[in-house]
Structure formats: C-alpha cells, structure tokens
Design an enzyme around this catalytic site. Structure first.
Site, mmCIF file in Angstrom:
data_model
loop_
_atom_site.group_PDB
_atom_site.id
_atom_site.type_symbol
_atom_site.label_atom_id
_atom_site.label_comp_id
_atom_site.label_asym_id
_atom_site.label_seq_id
_atom_site.Cartn_x
_atom_site.Cartn_y
_atom_site.Cartn_z
ATOM 1 N N HIS A 5 20.240 1.768 6.861
ATOM 2 C CA HIS A 5 19.985 2.446 5.589
ATOM 3 C C HIS A 5 20.956 1.990 4.505
ATOM 4 O O HIS A 5 22.163 2.136 4.626
ATOM 5 C CB HIS A 5 20.086 3.965 5.747
ATOM 6 C CG HIS A 5 19.821 4.689 4.462
ATOM 7 N ND1 HIS A 5 18.574 5.169 4.123
ATOM 8 C CD2 HIS A 5 20.622 4.958 3.414
ATOM 9 C CE1 HIS A 5 18.637 5.708 2.918
ATOM 10 N NE2 HIS A 5 19.876 5.604 2.462
ATOM 11 N N THR A 26 11.461 5.031 -6.424
ATOM 12 C CA THR A 26 11.072 6.382 -5.981
ATOM 13 C C THR A 26 11.536 6.686 -4.572
ATOM 14 O O THR A 26 11.649 7.848 -4.195
ATOM 15 C CB THR A 26 9.536 6.568 -6.048
ATOM 16 O OG1 THR A 26 8.916 5.569 -5.227
ATOM 17 C CG2 THR A 26 9.027 6.456 -7.475
ATOM 18 N N HIS A 28 15.677 4.114 -0.110
ATOM 19 C CA HIS A 28 16.037 3.248 1.024
ATOM 20 C C HIS A 28 15.654 1.848 0.544
ATOM 21 O O HIS A 28 14.461 1.613 0.243
ATOM 22 C CB HIS A 28 15.269 3.659 2.277
ATOM 23 C CG HIS A 28 15.559 2.828 3.493
ATOM 24 N ND1 HIS A 28 16.003 3.368 4.702
ATOM 25 C CD2 HIS A 28 15.456 1.483 3.703
ATOM 26 C CE1 HIS A 28 16.159 2.396 5.586
ATOM 27 N NE2 HIS A 28 15.826 1.230 5.006
ATOM 28 N N GLY A 52 12.176 2.550 -11.932
ATOM 29 C CA GLY A 52 11.108 3.319 -11.288
ATOM 30 C C GLY A 52 11.241 3.432 -9.783
ATOM 31 O O GLY A 52 10.249 3.656 -9.089
ATOM 32 N N CYS A 74 13.626 5.629 6.718
ATOM 33 C CA CYS A 74 14.278 5.709 8.035
ATOM 34 C C CYS A 74 13.320 6.349 9.045
ATOM 35 O O CYS A 74 13.253 5.925 10.205
ATOM 36 C CB CYS A 74 15.578 6.505 7.951
ATOM 37 S SG CYS A 74 16.966 5.565 7.253
ATOM 38 N N HIS A 126 9.229 -5.210 -2.356
ATOM 39 C CA HIS A 126 7.780 -5.288 -2.437
ATOM 40 C C HIS A 126 7.380 -6.767 -2.369
ATOM 41 O O HIS A 126 7.887 -7.585 -3.152
ATOM 42 C CB HIS A 126 7.272 -4.734 -3.766
ATOM 43 C CG HIS A 126 7.609 -3.290 -4.017
ATOM 44 N ND1 HIS A 126 6.692 -2.270 -3.860
ATOM 45 C CD2 HIS A 126 8.752 -2.694 -4.434
ATOM 46 C CE1 HIS A 126 7.258 -1.111 -4.178
ATOM 47 N NE2 HIS A 126 8.513 -1.336 -4.535
ATOM 48 N N HIS A 162 14.264 -1.467 -0.455
ATOM 49 C CA HIS A 162 13.005 -2.096 -0.023
ATOM 50 C C HIS A 162 12.604 -3.184 -0.997
ATOM 51 O O HIS A 162 12.958 -3.153 -2.178
ATOM 52 C CB HIS A 162 11.890 -1.054 0.120
ATOM 53 C CG HIS A 162 11.673 -0.217 -1.104
ATOM 54 N ND1 HIS A 162 12.467 0.872 -1.411
ATOM 55 C CD2 HIS A 162 10.755 -0.305 -2.097
ATOM 56 C CE1 HIS A 162 12.054 1.406 -2.544
ATOM 57 N NE2 HIS A 162 11.010 0.709 -2.984
ATOM 58 N N ASP A 197 2.178 -1.061 2.011
ATOM 59 C CA ASP A 197 2.411 0.042 1.077
ATOM 60 C C ASP A 197 1.214 0.993 1.119
ATOM 61 O O ASP A 197 0.063 0.561 1.163
ATOM 62 C CB ASP A 197 2.615 -0.511 -0.343
ATOM 63 C CG ASP A 197 3.238 0.505 -1.278
ATOM 64 O OD1 ASP A 197 4.404 0.313 -1.670
ATOM 65 O OD2 ASP A 197 2.558 1.510 -1.612
HETATM 66 P P1 5GP Z 1 9.557 2.121 -5.358
HETATM 67 O O1 5GP Z 1 8.734 2.847 -6.386
HETATM 68 O O2 5GP Z 1 10.699 2.994 -4.860
HETATM 69 O O3 5GP Z 1 9.997 0.751 -5.746
HETATM 70 O O4 5GP Z 1 8.572 1.878 -4.139
HETATM 71 C C1 5GP Z 1 8.288 2.818 -3.168
HETATM 72 C C2 5GP Z 1 6.969 2.426 -2.557
HETATM 73 O O5 5GP Z 1 6.819 3.163 -1.359
HETATM 74 C C3 5GP Z 1 5.755 2.758 -3.443
HETATM 75 O O6 5GP Z 1 5.042 1.568 -3.728
HETATM 76 C C4 5GP Z 1 4.958 3.746 -2.602
HETATM 77 O O7 5GP Z 1 3.562 3.566 -2.713
HETATM 78 C C5 5GP Z 1 5.465 3.467 -1.201
HETATM 79 N N1 5GP Z 1 5.402 4.614 -0.320
HETATM 80 C C6 5GP Z 1 5.822 5.885 -0.592
HETATM 81 N N2 5GP Z 1 5.640 6.682 0.468
HETATM 82 C C7 5GP Z 1 5.075 5.902 1.440
HETATM 83 C C8 5GP Z 1 4.649 6.178 2.784
HETATM 84 O O8 5GP Z 1 4.742 7.285 3.301
HETATM 85 N N3 5GP Z 1 4.116 5.133 3.480
HETATM 86 C C9 5GP Z 1 3.992 3.877 2.929
HETATM 87 N N4 5GP Z 1 3.463 2.930 3.703
HETATM 88 N N5 5GP Z 1 4.410 3.593 1.673
HETATM 89 C C10 5GP Z 1 4.932 4.593 0.937
HETATM 90 ZN ZN ZN Z 2 16.720 5.272 5.008
#
Ligand code: 5GP
Ligand code: ZN
Length: 113
Positions: free
Chosen positions: A45, A94, A97, A92, A6, A101, A99, A29
């Site tokens: 959100h 992290t 919010h 996994g 957000c 990929h 998203h 990313d």
């Molecule tokens: P998840 O692991 O939740 O599926 O993906 C979260 C993604 O967010 C990860 O690939 C991580 O590298 C990316 N990420 C985390 N913090 C930031 C940030 O501050 N900026 C950007 N651009 N990506 C982020």
């Molecule tokens: Zn959010």
C-alpha cells in the site's frame, strides 16, 4: 487498513484480474473510460505518487514493465495507449491506493487537462 484496493488484492472484494505477480496486481476498471481500461497497482500500500521514494520506487519501473506486457497482450501496443496516475484532489484521485490506469483501444483525447 480500510483500503478498497488492498481488499481487491486480498480477494475480499472481487475483481476481474488481468495479471498478478509478487509485486503488482492488475484488473479491469469497474467503470471503463476506454475499450481497454486496466488498473495496475503495487501490492504494497502506497497512497499516491506522493508516497514514492528511493526505498520503494523499484515497483514503479515494474508497473511500467507490466503495462508494456499487458498492452501487447491486450492488442493495443501498436495502436497506442496511455498510462495515467492521478495524484490528489486536483487530479481527481478517488481511491487512495497508488494505481496506474492503462487506457487504449480507441483514439484518446489529446487534451491532458
Ligand atoms: P482515480 O479516480 O482514483 O484515478 O481512479 C480510481 C478508479 O478506480 C476509477 O477509474 C474507478 O472506476 C475505479 N474503481 C473504483 N472502485 C472500483 C472497484 O470496486 N472495482 C474496480 N474494478 N474498479 C474500481
Ligand atoms: Zn491499499
């Protein structure tokens, strides 16, 4: 709400924007796992796929329209790519919010888990 993505949407935390419209925001990313690694996020959100329901699911089809458009623009539409959304700890996730990929630009591993 104390949500990283957000804050990225609002500009409070900087990001490398790839695309934006009234419904979604897309950015690179910070820790790319492939030559092309873009995150596409709904502006409203939602914590994960667990929050998707018949009242808000229209944005998901829009995410896929944007994924197809960005894949073409980023040159991976023909070579191939993967769109992934991790939901919860076993997957996994992290950042809580929702998203998606968008990964491509190399031969991706066939193993999904
Ligand atoms: P998840 O692991 O939740 O599926 O993906 C979260 C993604 O967010 C990860 O690939 C991580 O590298 C990316 N990420 C985390 N913090 C930031 C940030 O501050 N900026 C950007 N651009 N990506 C982020
Ligand atoms: Zn959010």
């Amino acid at each position: 709400m104390d949500c990283l993505f957000c804050k990225i949407i609002s500009g409070e935390i900087p990001s490398k924007k790839v695309y934006e419209d009234e419904k979604v925001y897309a950015f690179y990313d910070i820790k790319p796992m492939a030559p092309v690694h873009v995150l596409i996020i709904p502006k409203n959100h939602l914590s994960s796929i667990n929050d998707v329901n018949e009242d808000n699911s229209a944005v998901i089809s829009h995410v896929y329209e944007v994924a197809a458009k960005l894949a073409k623009e980023l040159g991976i539409a023909e070579s191939g790519y993967r769109v992934v959304s991790n939901c919860g700890s076993d997957a996994g996730q992290t950042v809580f919010h929702l998203h998606f990929h968008l990964l491509g630009g190399q031969k991706l591993k066939v193993e999904m888990c």
